[in-house]
Write an enzyme that holds these catalytic residues in place. Structure first.
Site, PDB file in Angstrom:
ATOM      1  N   MET A  30     -13.036  13.350  12.197  1.00  0.00           N
ATOM      2  CA  MET A  30     -12.157  13.141  13.348  1.00  0.00           C
ATOM      3  C   MET A  30     -12.905  13.490  14.640  1.00  0.00           C
ATOM      4  SD  MET A  30      -8.304  13.892  12.186  1.00  0.00           S
ATOM      5  CE  MET A  30      -8.319  15.670  12.297  1.00  0.00           C
ATOM      6  N   GLY A  31     -14.246  13.570  14.547  1.00  0.00           N
ATOM      7  CA  GLY A  31     -15.037  13.785  15.753  1.00  0.00           C
ATOM      8  C   GLY A  31     -15.032  15.234  16.210  1.00  0.00           C
ATOM      9  N   TYR A  32     -15.482  15.431  17.448  1.00  0.00           N
ATOM     10  CA  TYR A  32     -15.747  16.760  18.000  1.00  0.00           C
ATOM     11  C   TYR A  32     -16.663  17.485  17.017  1.00  0.00           C
ATOM     12  CZ  TYR A  32     -15.068  20.164  21.605  1.00  0.00           C
ATOM     13  OH  TYR A  32     -15.280  20.994  22.672  1.00  0.00           O
ATOM     14  N   GLU A  35     -21.519  21.780  13.194  1.00  0.00           N
ATOM     15  CA  GLU A  35     -22.554  21.949  12.172  1.00  0.00           C
ATOM     16  C   GLU A  35     -22.049  21.547  10.772  1.00  0.00           C
ATOM     17  OE1 GLU A  35     -26.319  22.349  11.172  1.00  0.00           O
ATOM     18  OE2 GLU A  35     -25.581  22.380  13.235  1.00  0.00           O
ATOM     19  N   HIS A  37     -19.913  19.100  10.050  1.00  0.00           N
ATOM     20  CA  HIS A  37     -20.037  17.641   9.971  1.00  0.00           C
ATOM     21  C   HIS A  37     -21.506  17.239   9.800  1.00  0.00           C
ATOM     22  CE1 HIS A  37     -16.293  17.840  12.667  1.00  0.00           C
ATOM     23  NE2 HIS A  37     -15.865  17.253  11.567  1.00  0.00           N
ATOM     24  N   GLN A 153      -8.037  18.300   0.144  1.00  0.00           N
ATOM     25  CA  GLN A 153      -8.247  16.919   0.601  1.00  0.00           C
ATOM     26  C   GLN A 153      -9.298  16.220  -0.260  1.00  0.00           C
ATOM     27  OE1 GLN A 153      -8.775  15.658   4.878  1.00  0.00           O
ATOM     28  NE2 GLN A 153     -10.917  15.874   4.338  1.00  0.00           N
ATOM     29  N   ARG A 187     -11.138  22.837  15.348  1.00  0.00           N
ATOM     30  CA  ARG A 187     -10.002  23.573  15.925  1.00  0.00           C
ATOM     31  C   ARG A 187     -10.388  24.986  16.389  1.00  0.00           C
ATOM     32  NH1 ARG A 187      -6.639  20.653  11.922  1.00  0.00           N
ATOM     33  NH2 ARG A 187      -5.098  19.439  13.080  1.00  0.00           N
TER      34      ARG A 187
END
Ligand code: AMP
Length: 280
Positions: A30-32, A35, A37, A153, A187
């Site tokens: 979902m971007g932003y 490390e 990711h 998930q 977040r």
């Protein structure tokens, strides 16, 4: 590096690459980017010849009262990070392209989605399975890489891929943590310094439970209580702390098989999740 926004163009490019014998890896995000990711991206690059990162803040996995509107976004920063990692394509569809007027088809996983995070976020995983299904159909990857940070998930996606015969291999990457132990998350930017110190109770509690496990503790109630105690001391609003079977997410009384100790808690309304694996 290409940025592809159009779904048909993405499919055409992937088909061309597959035809040319390339192996394609998808890293859905979902971007932003952080490390965590980037580690998925590196794992993807080790196993495929083309790496596609999707960036899409998926509205359907947020409940109306959740943070869809406020979710952190910074495409140019993400683009720079992807370029530095040698990503081949960022797939960056619009919400209108992903959910055109009249959209009415949903993918529901009906077992694993009803536990842990599914209890407090009853519509969340339907949004996740639906969007991952769409991303797989748009990108047509050979492999897709997900993080163990979102263990439930990942398990649900594996189940969906198996049940619906998606021709893709799902790969899991371990949790990346900051030096203080907090699992990195987009977040985390919501946390003030004081909230962040309190949020460390989540990884600390799990670490202490893991230490107790290493010292021979097998009782689920003792292990979960260790985490709960840390969270309570930090004034967290506990959503759940559970010991479950790694494969089916059913609650366990003892660690007598590979288990997941998973927790979710809110710090002044900021909801964080974390987990660790216990292997007897
Ligand atoms: P998100 O952008 O939060 O939807 O996450 C995209 C992917 O990155 C998911 O597969 C997450 O599990 C994974 N991810 C997020 N945070 C971490 C982390 N700290 N360590 C490993 N993977 C992560």
């Amino acid at each position: 590096m290409k940025v592809v926004r159009n779904i048909n163009n993405m499919q055409t490019l992937s088909r061309d690459w597959r035809g040319a014998g390339e192996k394609i890896a998808l890293v859905p995000t979902m971007g932003y980017l952080h490390e965590g990711h980037l580690q998925l991206v590196r794992q993807a690059a080790e196993q495929a010849s083309k790496v596609i990162v999707s960036i899409f803040v998926n509205p359907t996995q947020f409940a109306p009262e959740e943070d869809y509107g406020d979710y952190p976004r910074d495409f140019s920063r993400d683009e720079e990070l992807c370029r530095r990692e040698g990503v081949d394509v960022i797939f960056y569809p619009s919400a209108e392209a992903m959910y055109p007027d009249g959209f009415s088809t949903w993918v529901i996983e009906d077992k694993l989605s009803n536990t842990l995070c599914g209890n407090s976020r009853p519509t969340h995983f339907c949004g996740v399975t639906t969007v991952v299904c769409k991303l797989l159909n748009a990108v047509l990857p050979d492999i897709a890489v997900f993080g163990q940070k979102d263990a439930q998930q990942a398990l649900i996606i594996k189940r969906m891929v198996r049940d619906l015969n998606f021709p893709v291999e799902i790969i899991l990457a371990p949790i990346v943590r900051d030096a203080d132990g907090l699992a990195v998350s987009s977040r985390n930017v919501y946390l003030s310094d004081q909230q962040r110190r309190r949020a460390l109770s989540l990884s600390r509690g799990l670490r202490e439970a893991l230490k107790a496990f290493d010292d021979g503790e097998r009782d689920a109630s003792v292990l979960t209580k260790t985490v709960r105690c840390e969270l309570k001391k930090a004034g967290a609003n506990i959503d759940y702390v559970e010991l479950v079977d790694c494969d089916n997410l059913q609650p366990l009384e003892n660690v007598d098989r590979p288990s997941l100790l998973a927790a979710a808690a809110c710090f002044d309304g900021i909801r964080l999740i974390d987990n660790c694996l216990l292997e007897p």
